[in-house]
Design a protein around this motif. Structure first.
Motif, PDB file in Angstrom:
ATOM      1  N   ARG A  63       0.826  -1.220   0.000  1.00 19.28           N
ATOM      2  CA  ARG A  63       0.000   0.000   0.000  1.00 19.28           C
ATOM      3  C   ARG A  63       0.858   1.266   0.000  1.00 19.28           C
ATOM      4  O   ARG A  63       0.337   2.373   0.081  1.00 19.28           O
ATOM      5  CB  ARG A  63      -0.948  -0.005   1.204  1.00 19.28           C
ATOM      6  N   SER A  64       2.154   1.086  -0.070  1.00 19.75           N
ATOM      7  CA  SER A  64       3.061   2.243  -0.083  1.00 19.75           C
ATOM      8  C   SER A  64       3.632   2.419  -1.487  1.00 19.75           C
ATOM      9  O   SER A  64       3.982   1.440  -2.161  1.00 19.75           O
ATOM     10  CB  SER A  64       4.188   2.001   0.930  1.00 19.75           C
ATOM     11  N   CYS A  65       3.761   3.678  -1.878  1.00 23.59           N
ATOM     12  CA  CYS A  65       4.336   3.971  -3.206  1.00 23.59           C
ATOM     13  C   CYS A  65       5.799   3.529  -3.262  1.00 23.59           C
ATOM     14  O   CYS A  65       6.363   3.367  -4.350  1.00 23.59           O
ATOM     15  CB  CYS A  65       4.190   5.470  -3.480  1.00 23.59           C
ATOM     16  N   ASP A  66       6.408   3.321  -2.109  1.00 19.06           N
ATOM     17  CA  ASP A  66       7.822   2.913  -2.076  1.00 19.06           C
ATOM     18  C   ASP A  66       8.010   1.409  -2.307  1.00 19.06           C
ATOM     19  O   ASP A  66       9.146   0.933  -2.365  1.00 19.06           O
ATOM     20  CB  ASP A  66       8.452   3.268  -0.720  1.00 19.06           C
ATOM     21  N   TYR A  67       6.897   0.658  -2.393  1.00 20.04           N
ATOM     22  CA  TYR A  67       6.997  -0.793  -2.624  1.00 20.04           C
ATOM     23  C   TYR A  67       7.898  -1.020  -3.852  1.00 20.04           C
ATOM     24  O   TYR A  67       7.712  -0.360  -4.881  1.00 20.04           O
ATOM     25  CB  TYR A  67       5.597  -1.337  -2.865  1.00 20.04           C
ATOM     26  N   TRP A  68       8.827  -1.954  -3.716  1.00 15.91           N
ATOM     27  CA  TRP A  68       9.849  -2.090  -4.776  1.00 15.91           C
ATOM     28  C   TRP A  68       9.236  -2.415  -6.134  1.00 15.91           C
ATOM     29  O   TRP A  68       9.746  -2.005  -7.173  1.00 15.91           O
ATOM     30  CB  TRP A  68      10.900  -3.135  -4.370  1.00 15.91           C
ATOM     31  N   LYS A  69       8.100  -3.166  -6.148  1.00 17.36           N
ATOM     32  CA  LYS A  69       7.489  -3.571  -7.424  1.00 17.36           C
ATOM     33  C   LYS A  69       6.850  -2.396  -8.168  1.00 17.36           C
ATOM     34  O   LYS A  69       6.494  -2.516  -9.334  1.00 17.36           O
ATOM     35  CB  LYS A  69       6.378  -4.596  -7.151  1.00 17.36           C
ATOM     36  N   PHE A  76      -3.458   4.970  -9.488  1.00 14.41           N
ATOM     37  CA  PHE A  76      -3.927   4.673  -8.135  1.00 14.41           C
ATOM     38  C   PHE A  76      -3.597   3.219  -7.815  1.00 14.41           C
ATOM     39  O   PHE A  76      -3.811   2.332  -8.650  1.00 14.41           O
ATOM     40  CB  PHE A  76      -5.437   4.919  -8.028  1.00 14.41           C
ATOM     41  N   LEU A  77      -3.053   2.983  -6.630  1.00 15.29           N
ATOM     42  CA  LEU A  77      -2.664   1.615  -6.261  1.00 15.29           C
ATOM     43  C   LEU A  77      -3.909   0.781  -5.969  1.00 15.29           C
ATOM     44  O   LEU A  77      -4.701   1.134  -5.089  1.00 15.29           O
ATOM     45  CB  LEU A  77      -1.757   1.641  -5.025  1.00 15.29           C
ATOM     46  N   CYS A 128      -4.377   6.594  -2.953  1.00 10.24           N
ATOM     47  CA  CYS A 128      -2.979   6.166  -3.081  1.00 10.24           C
ATOM     48  C   CYS A 128      -2.434   6.387  -4.490  1.00 10.24           C
ATOM     49  O   CYS A 128      -1.949   5.451  -5.128  1.00 10.24           O
ATOM     50  CB  CYS A 128      -2.810   4.695  -2.703  1.00 10.24           C
ATOM     51  N   PHE A 129      -2.462   7.627  -4.947  1.00  9.43           N
ATOM     52  CA  PHE A 129      -1.860   7.895  -6.258  1.00  9.43           C
ATOM     53  C   PHE A 129      -0.346   7.712  -6.138  1.00  9.43           C
ATOM     54  O   PHE A 129       0.272   8.123  -5.158  1.00  9.43           O
ATOM     55  CB  PHE A 129      -2.184   9.306  -6.735  1.00  9.43           C
ATOM     56  N   CYS A 130       0.216   7.081  -7.142  1.00  2.68           N
ATOM     57  CA  CYS A 130       1.656   6.808  -7.105  1.00  2.68           C
ATOM     58  C   CYS A 130       2.209   6.973  -8.515  1.00  2.68           C
ATOM     59  O   CYS A 130       1.677   6.380  -9.460  1.00  2.68           O
ATOM     60  CB  CYS A 130       1.867   5.380  -6.589  1.00  2.68           C
ATOM     61  N   ASN A 131       3.244   7.758  -8.635  1.00  2.00           N
ATOM     62  CA  ASN A 131       3.848   7.960  -9.960  1.00  2.00           C
ATOM     63  C   ASN A 131       5.358   7.841  -9.849  1.00  2.00           C
ATOM     64  O   ASN A 131       6.027   8.736  -9.358  1.00  2.00           O
ATOM     65  CB  ASN A 131       3.451   9.340 -10.510  1.00  2.00           C
ATOM     66  N   THR A 155     -13.693  -3.211 -23.214  1.00  4.73           N
ATOM     67  CA  THR A 155     -15.029  -2.757 -23.622  1.00  4.73           C
ATOM     68  C   THR A 155     -15.519  -1.667 -22.666  1.00  4.73           C
ATOM     69  O   THR A 155     -16.146  -0.702 -23.086  1.00  4.73           O
ATOM     70  CB  THR A 155     -16.038  -3.937 -23.638  1.00  4.73           C
ATOM     71  N   GLU A 156     -15.188  -1.827 -21.384  1.00  5.16           N
ATOM     72  CA  GLU A 156     -15.494  -0.755 -20.431  1.00  5.16           C
ATOM     73  C   GLU A 156     -14.198   0.001 -20.155  1.00  5.16           C
ATOM     74  O   GLU A 156     -13.321  -0.493 -19.436  1.00  5.16           O
ATOM     75  CB  GLU A 156     -16.079  -1.340 -19.153  1.00  5.16           C
ATOM     76  N   GLY A 157     -14.074   1.163 -20.774  1.00  3.41           N
ATOM     77  CA  GLY A 157     -12.776   1.852 -20.821  1.00  3.41           C
ATOM     78  C   GLY A 157     -12.457   2.746 -19.641  1.00  3.41           C
ATOM     79  O   GLY A 157     -11.418   3.392 -19.642  1.00  3.41           O
ATOM     80  N   ASP A 158     -13.335   2.791 -18.626  1.00  8.59           N
ATOM     81  CA  ASP A 158     -13.037   3.649 -17.468  1.00  8.59           C
ATOM     82  C   ASP A 158     -11.817   3.116 -16.715  1.00  8.59           C
ATOM     83  O   ASP A 158     -11.742   1.927 -16.391  1.00  8.59           O
ATOM     84  CB  ASP A 158     -14.231   3.679 -16.488  1.00  8.59           C
ATOM     85  N   TYR A 159     -10.890   3.997 -16.381  1.00  5.97           N
ATOM     86  CA  TYR A 159      -9.706   3.598 -15.610  1.00  5.97           C
ATOM     87  C   TYR A 159     -10.021   3.679 -14.120  1.00  5.97           C
ATOM     88  O   TYR A 159     -10.536   4.681 -13.633  1.00  5.97           O
ATOM     89  CB  TYR A 159      -8.528   4.521 -15.934  1.00  5.97           C
ATOM     90  N   HIS A 160      -9.679   2.593 -13.375  1.00  2.50           N
ATOM     91  CA  HIS A 160      -9.940   2.581 -11.933  1.00  2.50           C
ATOM     92  C   HIS A 160      -8.647   2.635 -11.105  1.00  2.50           C
ATOM     93  O   HIS A 160      -8.464   3.507 -10.276  1.00  2.50           O
ATOM     94  CB  HIS A 160     -10.749   1.322 -11.577  1.00  2.50           C
ATOM     95  N   CYS A 161      -7.727   1.700 -11.364  1.00  2.00           N
ATOM     96  CA  CYS A 161      -6.460   1.676 -10.597  1.00  2.00           C
ATOM     97  C   CYS A 161      -5.443   0.810 -11.344  1.00  2.00           C
ATOM     98  O   CYS A 161      -5.754   0.264 -12.397  1.00  2.00           O
ATOM     99  CB  CYS A 161      -6.688   1.136  -9.173  1.00  2.00           C
ATOM    100  N   SER A 162      -4.255   0.715 -10.782  1.00  2.00           N
ATOM    101  CA  SER A 162      -3.172  -0.030 -11.461  1.00  2.00           C
ATOM    102  C   SER A 162      -2.589  -1.108 -10.544  1.00  2.00           C
ATOM    103  O   SER A 162      -2.485  -0.914  -9.332  1.00  2.00           O
ATOM    104  CB  SER A 162      -2.052   0.914 -11.892  1.00  2.00           C
ATOM    105  N   VAL A 163      -2.196  -2.226 -11.168  1.00  2.00           N
ATOM    106  CA  VAL A 163      -1.535  -3.314 -10.421  1.00  2.00           C
ATOM    107  C   VAL A 163      -0.157  -3.555 -11.027  1.00  2.00           C
ATOM    108  O   VAL A 163       0.134  -3.120 -12.144  1.00  2.00           O
ATOM    109  CB  VAL A 163      -2.355  -4.635 -10.479  1.00  2.00           C
ATOM    110  N   SER A 164       0.678  -4.255 -10.275  1.00  2.00           N
ATOM    111  CA  SER A 164       1.969  -4.657 -10.840  1.00  2.00           C
ATOM    112  C   SER A 164       2.110  -6.163 -10.685  1.00  2.00           C
ATOM    113  O   SER A 164       1.970  -6.698  -9.585  1.00  2.00           O
ATOM    114  CB  SER A 164       3.105  -3.921 -10.143  1.00  2.00           C
ATOM    115  N   VAL A 165       2.337  -6.829 -11.813  1.00  2.00           N
ATOM    116  CA  VAL A 165       2.396  -8.291 -11.836  1.00  2.00           C
ATOM    117  C   VAL A 165       3.795  -8.719 -12.283  1.00  2.00           C
ATOM    118  O   VAL A 165       4.275  -8.290 -13.331  1.00  2.00           O
ATOM    119  CB  VAL A 165       1.337  -8.852 -12.838  1.00  2.00           C
TER     120      VAL A 165
END
Ligand code: ABN
Length: 172
Positions: A63-69, A76-77, A128-131, A155-165
């Motif tokens: 939940r921290s922007c400092d997360y290494w991933k 938004f996280l 939790c905006f993170c850039n 098909t549903e183009g609204d942006y909600h948040c971002s993940v890192s995989v």
């Protein structure tokens, strides 16, 4: 008599003529009091206090922007929006197209290939905006740029948040 001795004697005599014993003692006392009070003067210690109290970046907190991933995430996280670091919140779908980055994991000193998917289908989460932009490339390398709404292919183009995989370990 040596000229140095003579010069010293004459300066001592002229000093003795100009100052009384009492005034000599008074200025000696003033000097000693000043030296004793020196440690009591206020000293600006805010820098040390700030560095002692400053929170260390938490490189393992999803939940921290400092997360290494999150080294190249922009958005938004999802871990603050009902999902996790790598899974979309209920009611949203991951974007099939993504941007790819490489992050260094200080825990094992290896580099990992990370896919940054956007989660789509709901309005912006707003938490939790993170850039962070490590190794991010300009827009002409679209797949290496993070400032893009990757929900454009959904098909549903609204942006909600971002993940890192994590996709794998980056070989040297
Ligand atoms: N990839 C995150 C994002 C979404 C919308 C606009 C800019 C960036």
């Amino acid at each position: 008599m040596h000229p140095l001795d003579r010069a010293f004697e004459s300066s001592a005599r002229s000093l003795a003529k100009r100052t009384s014993r009492r005034s000599l003692l008074a200025s000696l006392g003033r000097m000693l009091t000043g030296a004793a009070l020196l440690p009591l003067l206020p000293i600006d210690r805010t820098a040390r206090a700030q560095s002692a109290g400053a929170a260390q970046p938490d490189i393992n907190d999803a939940r921290s922007c400092d997360y290494w991933k999150y080294c190249a995430i922009d958005g938004f996280l999802c871990s603050c929006c009902g999902g996790s670091a790598h899974s979309c919140p209920p009611g949203t779908q991951p974007s099939p197209i993504t941007w790819i980055g490489t992050c260094h994991n200080p825990n094992d000193d290896r580099h990992y290939i990370v896919s940054y998917n956007d989660c789509c289908g709901k309005v912006s989460c707003g938490s939790c905006f993170c850039n962070r932009n490590e190794n991010e490339k300009p827009m002409y390398r679209l797949s290496r740029n993070n400032d893009v709404n990757w929900c454009m292919a959904n098909t549903e183009g609204d942006y909600h948040c971002s993940v890192s995989v994590i996709l794998g370990v980056a070989e040297k």
